[in-house]
Scaffold this motif. Structure first.
Motif, PDB file in Angstrom:
ATOM      1  N   SER A  49     -32.686  -2.580  38.627  1.00 20.49           N
ATOM      2  CA  SER A  49     -32.314  -3.965  38.925  1.00 20.49           C
ATOM      3  C   SER A  49     -32.334  -4.837  37.677  1.00 20.49           C
ATOM      4  O   SER A  49     -32.027  -6.025  37.743  1.00 20.49           O
ATOM      5  CB  SER A  49     -33.272  -4.557  39.969  1.00 20.49           C
ATOM      6  OG  SER A  49     -34.567  -4.735  39.412  1.00 20.49           O
ATOM      7  N   LEU A  50     -32.701  -4.257  36.536  1.00 13.88           N
ATOM      8  CA  LEU A  50     -32.836  -5.062  35.322  1.00 13.88           C
ATOM      9  C   LEU A  50     -31.482  -5.518  34.780  1.00 13.88           C
ATOM     10  O   LEU A  50     -31.414  -6.517  34.064  1.00 13.88           O
ATOM     11  CB  LEU A  50     -33.610  -4.276  34.261  1.00 13.88           C
ATOM     12  CG  LEU A  50     -35.077  -4.021  34.624  1.00 13.88           C
ATOM     13  CD1 LEU A  50     -35.752  -3.180  33.557  1.00 13.88           C
ATOM     14  CD2 LEU A  50     -35.829  -5.342  34.799  1.00 13.88           C
ATOM     15  N   ALA A  51     -30.405  -4.793  35.100  1.00 11.59           N
ATOM     16  CA  ALA A  51     -29.073  -5.266  34.706  1.00 11.59           C
ATOM     17  C   ALA A  51     -28.780  -6.600  35.399  1.00 11.59           C
ATOM     18  O   ALA A  51     -28.213  -7.521  34.795  1.00 11.59           O
ATOM     19  CB  ALA A  51     -28.017  -4.227  35.069  1.00 11.59           C
ATOM     20  N   TRP A  52     -29.187  -6.700  36.672  1.00 15.06           N
ATOM     21  CA  TRP A  52     -29.022  -7.960  37.398  1.00 15.06           C
ATOM     22  C   TRP A  52     -29.844  -9.066  36.747  1.00 15.06           C
ATOM     23  O   TRP A  52     -29.389 -10.202  36.610  1.00 15.06           O
ATOM     24  CB  TRP A  52     -29.460  -7.779  38.857  1.00 15.06           C
ATOM     25  CG  TRP A  52     -29.430  -9.054  39.641  1.00 15.06           C
ATOM     26  CD1 TRP A  52     -28.370  -9.585  40.318  1.00 15.06           C
ATOM     27  CD2 TRP A  52     -30.520  -9.977  39.826  1.00 15.06           C
ATOM     28  NE1 TRP A  52     -28.723 -10.781  40.909  1.00 15.06           N
ATOM     29  CE2 TRP A  52     -30.040 -11.041  40.629  1.00 15.06           C
ATOM     30  CE3 TRP A  52     -31.841 -10.005  39.394  1.00 15.06           C
ATOM     31  CZ2 TRP A  52     -30.846 -12.122  40.987  1.00 15.06           C
ATOM     32  CZ3 TRP A  52     -32.649 -11.079  39.754  1.00 15.06           C
ATOM     33  CH2 TRP A  52     -32.146 -12.120  40.545  1.00 15.06           C
ATOM     34  N   ALA A  53     -31.066  -8.734  36.314  1.00 15.30           N
ATOM     35  CA  ALA A  53     -31.931  -9.727  35.676  1.00 15.30           C
ATOM     36  C   ALA A  53     -31.300 -10.251  34.389  1.00 15.30           C
ATOM     37  O   ALA A  53     -31.318 -11.466  34.118  1.00 15.30           O
ATOM     38  CB  ALA A  53     -33.304  -9.126  35.390  1.00 15.30           C
ATOM     39  N   ILE A  54     -30.714  -9.345  33.592  1.00 14.66           N
ATOM     40  CA  ILE A  54     -30.046  -9.780  32.365  1.00 14.66           C
ATOM     41  C   ILE A  54     -28.832 -10.634  32.688  1.00 14.66           C
ATOM     42  O   ILE A  54     -28.533 -11.617  31.988  1.00 14.66           O
ATOM     43  CB  ILE A  54     -29.658  -8.564  31.500  1.00 14.66           C
ATOM     44  CG1 ILE A  54     -30.918  -7.891  30.949  1.00 14.66           C
ATOM     45  CG2 ILE A  54     -28.740  -8.977  30.350  1.00 14.66           C
ATOM     46  CD1 ILE A  54     -30.649  -6.698  30.062  1.00 14.66           C
ATOM     47  N   ALA A  55     -28.130 -10.279  33.772  1.00 12.89           N
ATOM     48  CA  ALA A  55     -26.962 -11.073  34.168  1.00 12.89           C
ATOM     49  C   ALA A  55     -27.358 -12.508  34.501  1.00 12.89           C
ATOM     50  O   ALA A  55     -26.586 -13.440  34.278  1.00 12.89           O
ATOM     51  CB  ALA A  55     -26.267 -10.422  35.366  1.00 12.89           C
ATOM     52  N   GLN A  56     -28.553 -12.704  35.045  1.00 13.85           N
ATOM     53  CA  GLN A  56     -29.000 -14.051  35.373  1.00 13.85           C
ATOM     54  C   GLN A  56     -29.470 -14.806  34.134  1.00 13.85           C
ATOM     55  O   GLN A  56     -29.240 -16.017  34.004  1.00 13.85           O
ATOM     56  CB  GLN A  56     -30.144 -14.003  36.399  1.00 13.85           C
ATOM     57  CG  GLN A  56     -29.887 -13.147  37.621  1.00 13.85           C
ATOM     58  CD  GLN A  56     -28.541 -13.387  38.256  1.00 13.85           C
ATOM     59  OE1 GLN A  56     -28.169 -14.524  38.550  1.00 13.85           O
ATOM     60  NE2 GLN A  56     -27.783 -12.306  38.476  1.00 13.85           N
ATOM     61  N   LEU A  57     -30.140 -14.107  33.215  1.00 10.27           N
ATOM     62  CA  LEU A  57     -30.712 -14.768  32.034  1.00 10.27           C
ATOM     63  C   LEU A  57     -29.736 -14.845  30.866  1.00 10.27           C
ATOM     64  O   LEU A  57     -29.844 -15.737  30.019  1.00 10.27           O
ATOM     65  CB  LEU A  57     -31.968 -14.013  31.586  1.00 10.27           C
ATOM     66  CG  LEU A  57     -33.147 -14.039  32.557  1.00 10.27           C
ATOM     67  CD1 LEU A  57     -34.233 -13.078  32.092  1.00 10.27           C
ATOM     68  CD2 LEU A  57     -33.714 -15.440  32.689  1.00 10.27           C
TER      69      LEU A  57
END
Length: 470
Positions: A49-57
């Motif tokens: 899910s860290l790709a999603w986290a980078i997409a948000q930040l």
């Protein structure tokens, strides 16, 4: 003289003895097995899910946040490893024992509440997450043979949660943390497996030349993403990254598996450094490559999300099998400290009860002797049934788990390790080291509160679509 005595105690007794200096069975763990426990604890399916986290930040703040939390977690974990032994050289067998020894009083009770609520929450969350992977396998195969978007390709999670519970009833009879080494090593290998597959699929999609939208500041504010949405998604992303590194609440239990020579503290620091370094490399690679593959539309999970990877279907299936095996082992790693707490308390409370204290040795062909306890069978089975039922009733419990995790991140990963180290090392109040540690603790407290706010909003959204037993 006192220091020499302490070191002698830490070095342990004779290698010929079956017991350590405190009368407990001699520990046999080493840096390799402790590293496996740590990797199993840290690298969960959340890595996907860290790709999603980078997409948000955004492409800048996302990786920077990962590195920052990796360094902070490593630093506080090394401080915590120094607190395994009491000032008189006696072992602390659990995280709570260490807090009671170094801080005592109300802090000990607050630690227990935070630690065991988190462990129970993780157990429930793992049941749900495993079901999602099983569901993803069924969905991916259905899409492959009947076409993507077919209505009947999304089976219920209910039966999958029950299957997970049945397996855990059997595995929960493993007597203690010391006998989990093989399971942790297998789970650690599995975590490398699905992380590597996620990396490979991301790299393949990047190489295919698919155009995606990237941004240095993350998902932009627009018609479908308001300023409020941006704020809460940023909060949740920070929480996901911070909690991805959290394993400190089982660090003392892992350290207690290490043999006394070489000294546990040195071996534990080596294992912690290896575990966090390996996790950090995989986190950065999965997060960055996943973001480059999907851009601002990165899914919440690269392998189980309906908008993630689904071809080649057999590779995605293999990755989800690895996730399942890993979570089966991780459930035990996080449940064993709670099992030990209840069983130790019960033996003290009802020491005259044969049901509580009696154990039988059962010989299992090709597996050796097995210590069987009627109480352990009854109580641990009841615990697994409880976590399974809660997962069935509240399949959105991951949102609650995020809230529990965000609340527990600061006290268990930051506050207690820092306060115990200050007490153990006798750091003067208002000294440079004391001030630096307090600034670090306060900064992480703010992040934990922010993550909790994001989790509360996710929980509210989940409740709005709540349908029991689906």
């Amino acid at each position: 003289m006192q220091r020499n005595l302490s070191l002698a105690v830490e070095e342990g007794g004779s290698d010929d003895s079956k017991y350590d200096e405190d009368g407990h069975i001699k520990r046999t763990g080493n840096v390799f097995t402790a590293s496996a426990h740590i990797i199993t604890s840290i690298i969960g399916s959340g890595v996907l899910s860290l790709a999603w986290a980078i997409a948000q930040l955004g492409s800048v703040a996302g990786p920077v946040a990962m590195v920052a939390f990796a360094v902070i977690t490593l630093y506080t974990s090394l401080l915590l490893a120094d607190c395994y032994r009491s000032p008189d050289g006696k072992r602390n067998y659990t995280y709570m024992d260490a807090v009671r020894t170094h801080l005592g009083g109300m802090k000990f009770k607050l630690c227990g509440l935070a630690q065991y609520a988190t462990l129970i929450g993780l157990s429930i969350g793992y049941a749900i997450t495993t079901a999602l992977s099983l569901q993803a396998i069924a969905r991916t195969n259905c899409y492959h043979f009947h076409g993507r978007g077919t209505a009947n390709c999304i089976p219920s999670k209910r039966n999958f949660i029950l299957m997970f519970g049945a397996v855990q009833v059997l595995l929960s009879q493993i007597p203690n943390f010391h006998q989990l080494s093989f399971l942790s090593i297998v789970a650690a290998i599995m975590s490398f497996g699905y992380s590597s597959i996620g990396l490979g699929l991301s790299a393949a999609q990047i190489a295919s030349g698919v155009e995606v939208k990237l941004s240095a500041t993350g998902v932009p504010v627009g018609a479908n993403h308001s300023i409020k949405d941006k704020m809460f998604s940023t909060f949740s992303a920070l929480g996901n990254i911070a909690l991805a590194f959290a394993f400190s609440f089982v660090l003392i239990e892992i350290q207690d598996t290490l043999r006394s020579s070489p000294r546990e503290r040195r071996a534990m620091k080596q294992a912690t450094s290896v575990g966090i370094l390996v996790a950090s490399v995989f986190y950065l690679l999965c997060g960055i490559l996943g973001y480059l593959a999907f851009g601002n539309h990165a899914p919440g999970n690269l392998l189980t999300d309906d908008h993630g990877f689904y071809e080649p279907f057999w590779v995605v299936d293999l990755a989800n099998v690895c996730i399942i095996v890993h979570l089966v082992g991780a459930y035990q790693v996080f449940s064993q400290p709670f099992f030990a707490l209840v069983e130790s308390w019960s033996r003290t409370k009802w020491m005259g009860s044969q049901f509580i204290t009696q154990e039988h040795t059962v010989h299992i062909p090709f597996a050796g002797d097995w210590r069987f306890s009627p109480f352990r069978l009854a109580w641990r089975t009841a615990y697994v049934v409880f976590t399974t039922v809660v997962a069935l009733i509240f399949p959105f419990f991951n949102a609650i788990l995020g809230l529990l995790g965000s609340i527990a991140f600061w006290p268990l990963t930051i506050y207690f390790p820092i306060e115990m180290y200050i007490s153990q090392a006798k750091i003067p109040r208002l000294s440079f080291t004391w001030i630096w540690l307090q600034i670090l603790s306060l900064s992480c407290f703010v992040v934990s509160v922010i993550a909790a706010v994001g989790s509360v909003r996710d929980l509210i959204d989940s409740v709005m679509h709540f349908k029991p037993f689906e």
